[in-house]
Write a protein that holds these residues in place. Sequence first.
Motif, mmCIF file in Angstrom:
data_model
loop_
_atom_site.group_PDB
_atom_site.id
_atom_site.type_symbol
_atom_site.label_atom_id
_atom_site.label_comp_id
_atom_site.label_asym_id
_atom_site.label_seq_id
_atom_site.Cartn_x
_atom_site.Cartn_y
_atom_site.Cartn_z
ATOM 1 N N ILE A 34 0.823 -1.216 0.000
ATOM 2 C CA ILE A 34 0.000 0.000 0.000
ATOM 3 C C ILE A 34 0.856 1.265 0.000
ATOM 4 C CG2 ILE A 34 -1.643 1.333 1.370
ATOM 5 C CD1 ILE A 34 -3.068 -1.247 2.047
ATOM 6 N N PRO A 35 1.881 1.420 0.859
ATOM 7 C CA PRO A 35 2.688 2.654 0.808
ATOM 8 C C PRO A 35 3.399 2.854 -0.528
ATOM 9 C CG PRO A 35 3.057 1.475 2.871
ATOM 10 C CD PRO A 35 2.279 0.562 1.986
ATOM 11 N N VAL A 36 3.848 1.753 -1.169
ATOM 12 C CA VAL A 36 4.549 1.880 -2.453
ATOM 13 C C VAL A 36 3.582 2.340 -3.540
ATOM 14 C CG1 VAL A 36 5.855 0.624 -4.206
ATOM 15 C CG2 VAL A 36 6.222 0.113 -1.782
ATOM 16 N N VAL A 37 2.360 1.787 -3.573
ATOM 17 C CA VAL A 37 1.378 2.196 -4.566
ATOM 18 C C VAL A 37 0.962 3.646 -4.338
ATOM 19 C CG1 VAL A 37 -0.890 1.699 -5.555
ATOM 20 C CG2 VAL A 37 0.567 -0.185 -4.809
ATOM 21 N N LEU A 38 0.850 4.058 -3.101
ATOM 22 C CA LEU A 38 0.501 5.454 -2.812
ATOM 23 C C LEU A 38 1.556 6.412 -3.338
ATOM 24 C CD1 LEU A 38 -0.949 5.166 0.824
ATOM 25 C CD2 LEU A 38 -2.203 5.712 -1.267
ATOM 26 N N GLN A 39 2.810 5.940 -3.442
ATOM 27 C CA GLN A 39 3.887 6.770 -3.981
ATOM 28 C C GLN A 39 3.862 6.825 -5.509
ATOM 29 O OE1 GLN A 39 7.578 5.243 -2.436
ATOM 30 N NE2 GLN A 39 6.921 5.417 -0.293
ATOM 31 N N GLY A 40 3.037 5.984 -6.137
ATOM 32 C CA GLY A 40 2.948 5.996 -7.590
ATOM 33 C C GLY A 40 3.979 5.121 -8.269
ATOM 34 N N ARG A 41 4.464 4.074 -7.610
ATOM 35 C CA ARG A 41 5.461 3.165 -8.184
ATOM 36 C C ARG A 41 4.794 1.911 -8.732
ATOM 37 N NH1 ARG A 41 10.575 3.474 -5.912
ATOM 38 N NH2 ARG A 41 11.102 1.932 -7.537
ATOM 39 N N ASP A 42 5.409 1.332 -9.759
ATOM 40 C CA ASP A 42 4.956 0.032 -10.251
ATOM 41 C C ASP A 42 5.348 -1.042 -9.239
ATOM 42 O OD1 ASP A 42 4.156 1.402 -12.426
ATOM 43 O OD2 ASP A 42 5.355 0.307 -13.898
ATOM 44 N N VAL A 43 4.495 -2.072 -9.135
ATOM 45 C CA VAL A 43 4.701 -3.110 -8.123
ATOM 46 C C VAL A 43 4.530 -4.482 -8.749
ATOM 47 C CG1 VAL A 43 3.792 -4.145 -6.007
ATOM 48 C CG2 VAL A 43 4.010 -1.672 -6.175
ATOM 49 N N LEU A 188 0.408 -2.672 -11.821
ATOM 50 C CA LEU A 188 0.572 -3.491 -10.622
ATOM 51 C C LEU A 188 0.294 -4.945 -10.982
ATOM 52 C CD1 LEU A 188 -1.521 -1.273 -8.155
ATOM 53 C CD2 LEU A 188 0.889 -1.018 -8.756
ATOM 54 N N LEU A 189 1.190 -5.836 -10.576
ATOM 55 C CA LEU A 189 1.005 -7.269 -10.793
ATOM 56 C C LEU A 189 1.000 -7.957 -9.439
ATOM 57 C CD1 LEU A 189 2.348 -6.273 -13.585
ATOM 58 C CD2 LEU A 189 2.892 -8.678 -13.901
ATOM 59 N N PHE A 190 -0.057 -8.713 -9.184
ATOM 60 C CA PHE A 190 -0.162 -9.460 -7.925
ATOM 61 C C PHE A 190 -0.497 -10.912 -8.234
ATOM 62 C CE2 PHE A 190 -0.863 -5.144 -6.544
ATOM 63 C CZ PHE A 190 -0.206 -5.079 -5.328
ATOM 64 N N TYR A 205 6.238 -4.978 -19.219
ATOM 65 C CA TYR A 205 5.049 -4.154 -18.970
ATOM 66 C C TYR A 205 5.240 -3.176 -17.811
ATOM 67 C CZ TYR A 205 2.839 -7.811 -21.771
ATOM 68 O OH TYR A 205 2.525 -8.692 -22.777
ATOM 69 N N LEU A 206 6.247 -3.366 -16.999
ATOM 70 C CA LEU A 206 6.444 -2.530 -15.822
ATOM 71 C C LEU A 206 7.673 -1.644 -15.999
ATOM 72 C CD1 LEU A 206 4.636 -4.926 -14.770
ATOM 73 C CD2 LEU A 206 5.622 -4.516 -12.530
ATOM 74 N N GLN A 207 7.665 -0.493 -15.369
ATOM 75 C CA GLN A 207 8.782 0.440 -15.414
ATOM 76 C C GLN A 207 9.373 0.574 -14.018
ATOM 77 O OE1 GLN A 207 7.301 4.110 -17.043
ATOM 78 N NE2 GLN A 207 6.716 3.194 -19.005
ATOM 79 N N ASP A 208 10.595 0.075 -13.884
ATOM 80 C CA ASP A 208 11.315 0.125 -12.617
ATOM 81 C C ASP A 208 10.423 -0.340 -11.459
ATOM 82 O OD1 ASP A 208 13.360 0.578 -10.828
ATOM 83 O OD2 ASP A 208 12.847 2.696 -10.541
ATOM 84 N N PRO A 209 9.948 -1.592 -11.528
ATOM 85 C CA PRO A 209 8.989 -2.044 -10.509
ATOM 86 C C PRO A 209 9.659 -2.334 -9.167
ATOM 87 C CG PRO A 209 9.532 -3.856 -11.963
ATOM 88 C CD PRO A 209 10.240 -2.653 -12.513
ATOM 89 N N VAL A 210 8.876 -2.227 -8.122
ATOM 90 C CA VAL A 210 9.285 -2.638 -6.778
ATOM 91 C C VAL A 210 8.766 -4.061 -6.563
ATOM 92 C CG1 VAL A 210 9.098 -2.175 -4.318
ATOM 93 C CG2 VAL A 210 9.211 -0.267 -5.945
ATOM 94 N N THR A 211 9.669 -4.984 -6.334
ATOM 95 C CA THR A 211 9.284 -6.376 -6.124
ATOM 96 C C THR A 211 9.049 -6.617 -4.640
ATOM 97 O OG1 THR A 211 10.576 -7.078 -8.034
ATOM 98 C CG2 THR A 211 9.952 -8.786 -6.449
ATOM 99 N N ILE A 212 7.883 -7.132 -4.329
ATOM 100 C CA ILE A 212 7.504 -7.407 -2.940
ATOM 101 C C ILE A 212 7.181 -8.879 -2.813
ATOM 102 C CG2 ILE A 212 5.863 -6.904 -1.086
ATOM 103 C CD1 ILE A 212 5.438 -4.166 -2.341
ATOM 104 N N GLU A 213 7.919 -9.587 -1.984
ATOM 105 C CA GLU A 213 7.648 -10.992 -1.702
ATOM 106 C C GLU A 213 7.575 -11.153 -0.189
ATOM 107 O OE1 GLU A 213 9.361 -14.091 -4.489
ATOM 108 O OE2 GLU A 213 10.873 -12.518 -4.671
ATOM 109 N N VAL A 214 6.368 -11.319 0.304
ATOM 110 C CA VAL A 214 6.186 -11.398 1.754
ATOM 111 C C VAL A 214 6.396 -12.804 2.274
ATOM 112 C CG1 VAL A 214 4.594 -9.459 1.743
ATOM 113 C CG2 VAL A 214 3.709 -11.774 1.518
#
Length: 498
Positions: A34-43, A188-190, A205-214
């Motif tokens: 949620i904080p990363v998407v609020l910043q406008g980053r690809d995820v 966003l890809l989930f 399809y993504l531009q400089d995405p932030v990869t999140i693996e919980v």
Amino acid sequence: MTSSFSKLSLAEPLARAVAEMGYESMTPIQEQAIPVVLQGRDVMGAAQTGTGKTAAFALPLLQRMMKHENASTSPARHPVRALVLLPTRELAVQVAEQVKLYAKYTKLNSAVVFGGMDMKPQTLELKKGVEVLVATPGRLLDHIEAKNTVLNQVEYVVLDEADRMLDIGFLPDLQRILSYLPKQRITLLFSATFSPEIKRLASSYLQDPVTIEVARSNAAASTVEQHFYSVNADDKRRALHQILKQRELKQAFVFVNSKLGCARLARSLEREGLKTTALHGDKSQDERLKALESFKRGEVDLLVCTDVAARGLDIKDVPAVFNFDVPFNAEDYVHRIGRTGRAGLAGLAVSFVASSDTRLVSDIEKLLGSKIEIEPIEFEEDRPRIIAQGRINDGRRMYREGEGPDAPNDGLAREAIESREPRMPREQRAPRERREYTPHRQPAASRDPFFDQPYEPGAAAENQPSWEVGAKANAAGSAVSSNIKPKKKIAALFKTSN
């Protein structure tokens, strides 16, 4: 420590809806995404199924779109700004319901379009103007070609269950849809699973995405108790009955690999006294929705389904999942058992392994990174009581106690037998008069004495047809050369006079 939703500083309408839905603490994927998407980053987010990925992308997108909120009734003031693509109709309906609840107190409109239904009601909804559009790829392309919606103002694109969306079956449709969207957008890809090939495809399809693996990728939920039982194909239904009885399970998913097998198994279990419904791709959308609703309300004990129900369906408090057939794709195993053990609750996953499933089980072992122990199953001496009348068609001749192959299966005949008085012991019966046995003989067939006479050859001339004899006589008196082949003579029914 898990953060609370109250610390997100959501807009008041969103915060009120979240509180009304009972959301308090965020799940790990929500806390990080949620904080990363609020910043406008690809995820690119990987998390176990059932961990709240819908809220992880819906809430921050609605928060960012609050600046476009307006009370105008003009469709032009409500263009599509967020597009959510999903692989199945059931998942699309579920996500759309969640988005509608989150945006309950806002002036942001949402709609869902999917195949298997009439396009007219969907078209009317789109013509009113929607900010959030939830769709399956095929039906969305139908609406685009019919000019029912325009996607040139889309700012956010979400691919839920991205591994399936980028699979070879959806990739062509996905590429066509993305060609209608602006180049500058947030993507966003989930998904619960990401293979290296999928990651390479997603990177385009993504531009400089932030990869999140919980959690470890492709891992099953730790709250699910997993068992693999060695069972012959003919004994699977019997094993299912026994485990349901032993564990006292009230509801369960039962997964099979084919549509035809799904329909047949559902009918068989229904005849055996279990409230069952089937869910597969050959059913109409209305039938599929009714099956899900009846299962959610507890009117159905078993939901027999194909992998169309393996992804994303959020039905709370389902205690067990049965893999009647081991899935062909190892990643589908993770999604199947993710239908139980949701929201931290305990669940049971049982897989029936036939002798031909050895390779499929080894693929699951490689995916999970752990050794799978295949357990033998011991059946109870007394078979589970079957309510079906007559013979049980499970591949063997099976009858209830007191019946045999020659026993009547008709209910009226059975009542007549039960109403008879007990028979007298053999010693007390009066001897019956013995009758002499006379074997039955077939009557001799009548014979014609003509056929019993010996063969007597006749004269050569008598053996020839009369027309041949006449032809030879005519040839002897004619001047026709013997080298000329005569015409073929054909017998006539009537003799003509010259």
